[in-house]
Motif scaffolding. Structure first.
Motif, short mmCIF file in Angstrom:
data_model
loop_
_atom_site.label_atom_id
_atom_site.label_comp_id
_atom_site.label_asym_id
_atom_site.label_seq_id
_atom_site.Cartn_x
_atom_site.Cartn_y
_atom_site.Cartn_z
N GLU A 12 0.85 -1.20 0.00
CA GLU A 12 0.00 0.00 0.00
C GLU A 12 0.88 1.24 0.00
O GLU A 12 1.87 1.33 0.74
N GLN A 13 0.52 2.21 -0.84
CA GLN A 13 1.35 3.39 -1.01
C GLN A 13 1.14 4.46 0.06
O GLN A 13 2.03 5.25 0.33
N ASN A 14 -0.02 4.48 0.67
CA ASN A 14 -0.31 5.50 1.68
C ASN A 14 0.14 4.99 3.06
O ASN A 14 -0.59 4.33 3.78
N THR A 15 1.36 5.31 3.42
CA THR A 15 1.92 4.80 4.68
C THR A 15 1.19 5.35 5.91
O THR A 15 1.27 4.75 6.99
N ALA A 16 0.48 6.45 5.75
CA ALA A 16 -0.26 7.01 6.88
C ALA A 16 -1.36 6.06 7.36
O ALA A 16 -1.80 6.15 8.51
N ASN A 17 -1.79 5.16 6.48
CA ASN A 17 -2.83 4.21 6.87
C ASN A 17 -2.31 3.03 7.67
O ASN A 17 -3.08 2.29 8.28
N TYR A 18 -1.02 2.81 7.63
CA TYR A 18 -0.46 1.57 8.19
C TYR A 18 -0.91 1.29 9.64
O TYR A 18 -1.30 0.16 9.95
N PRO A 19 -0.87 2.26 10.55
CA PRO A 19 -1.25 1.95 11.95
C PRO A 19 -2.73 1.65 12.13
O PRO A 19 -3.12 1.16 13.19
#
Length: 360
Positions: free
Chosen positions: A222-229
């Protein structure tokens, strides 16, 4: 003398008339073919095209109506190219095939292997040795050349490696065809259920959704690392042993959330809950997680994507099973159209119809 002159004149006229009668039939030949008709082109009054060995002239503005048509817009100018003798030694003289060029039915091209192919159906430049529904081998005599049958696809998969490459020309090298083939044994019913047409439709539907999810098999994670948590549901009894931000989207279907990694790992016999990185490091594992979701999960839908295709519910239901809560029922029609367009392209490559119920 006057009578003899008259008879001579009559004989001369008769001979001249005979010659005139003979000359047209000797010289008569089909006209050269005009530029081939294209469905996307706009034609106005007086413009000429060729289609299926005949020339036509437009009487007024038209688009998408193939000659001879049903509205009367096309005036038939007769056969074209028909009297041109074949090359003396049976060799062909046709243009080289160019990918992405529009070829109407009847077009003949020289492929990179030196052989000739004739378009059986209009197509936007599909590869002649891959899209065999659109192209047939051709010789100047019109007799198809003898050739050995194509090799059986590995694993019995209905998509050949050449077709796979055509579908994903810009894919990341991580997404190997061999990885996909190695993943098939996890779910033997995948793309092997129903008729040959249904099997190809399912494969096309799966790969079309995969294309959409990964930008053409370009993105592994996934490219949007802000979503990871956000993908850790701590309410699960097993928690998130790999870490709060470890369960982001990976692989062809972008598997995400700790509960999906746990369920997929249990089904596949893999430690995905504790080692979710397997999905981005092992191509076969990545493909297996995608097929696992396709075969066993219905997401926001009412059926699995596999069942949607093999029961005739249609491609639209596969969208609902994958991302229907966001895209379906008018949620994001552009995203739905993107998936549908890709599916239509892929069934074209595989030579089968798209079927009904394309939208959700």
């Amino acid at each position: 003398m006057s009578r003899l002159r008259a008879l001579a004149a009559l004989a001369a006229l008769t001979l001249t008339g005979a010659l005139l009668a003979v000359i047209p039939s000797t010289a008569a030949s089909a006209a050269a073919c005009a530029t081939p008709w294209q469905s996307a082109a706009v034609y106005t009054s007086g413009m000429q095209v060729s289609h299926n060995g005949r020339n036509y002239q437009a009487k007024w503005w038209t688009q998408s109506e193939a000659p001879p048509g049903t509205t009367g817009v096309w005036q038939d100018l007769g056969a074209c190219g028909g009297s041109t003798p074949p090359p003396p030694d049976g060799t062909c003289n046709h243009p080289n095939w160019i990918a992405g060029t529009w070829y109407p039915a009847g077009s003949i091209v020289r492929y990179t292997n030196g052989q000739y192919y004739i378009a059986e159906h209009d197509n936007p430049g599909y590869d002649p040795i891959i899209s065999t529904w659109y192209w047939n081998p051709y010789t100047c005599s019109g007799t198809p050349p003898t050739s050995s049958p194509p090799p059986t696809n590995p694993g019995g998969f209905v998509v050949s490696e050449a077709q796979f490459r055509q579908m994903f020309p810009n894919r990341n090298s991580f997404y190997t065809y061999s990885g996909l083939i190695n993943a098939l044994n996890a779910y033997p019913a995948f793309a092997r259920t129903g008729s040959a047409t249904v099997q190809r439709q399912e494969a096309a539907a799966f790969l079309a959704n995969v294309y959409h999810e990964t930008g053409g098999l370009v993105h592994i994670v996934e490219q949007n690392t802000a979503n990871y948590p956000h993908y850790c549901d701590s309410g699960q009894p097993y928690g998130c042993p790999a870490g709060q931000a470890a369960y982001y989207g990976r692989g062809p279907i972008q598997l995400s959330w700790n509960f999906n990694y746990n369920a997929a790992g249990a089904a596949l016999g893999l430690p995905l809950l504790t080692n979710p990185w397997l999905v981005q490091n092992d191509a076969a594992v990545a493909w297996k997680t995608a097929i696992w979701y396709w075969m066993t999960q219905h997401g926001p839908g009412t059926m699995t994507a596999h069942n949607a295709m093999v029961t005739g519910a249609g491609f639209g239901q596969t969208i609902r099973s994958i991302n229907g809560s966001i895209e379906c029922n008018g949620g994001n029609p552009a995203q739905v159209q993107s998936r549908v367009t890709r599916y239509q392209q892929f069934v074209g490559i595989l030579g089968v119809p798209a079927g009904a119920n394309l939208y959700c």
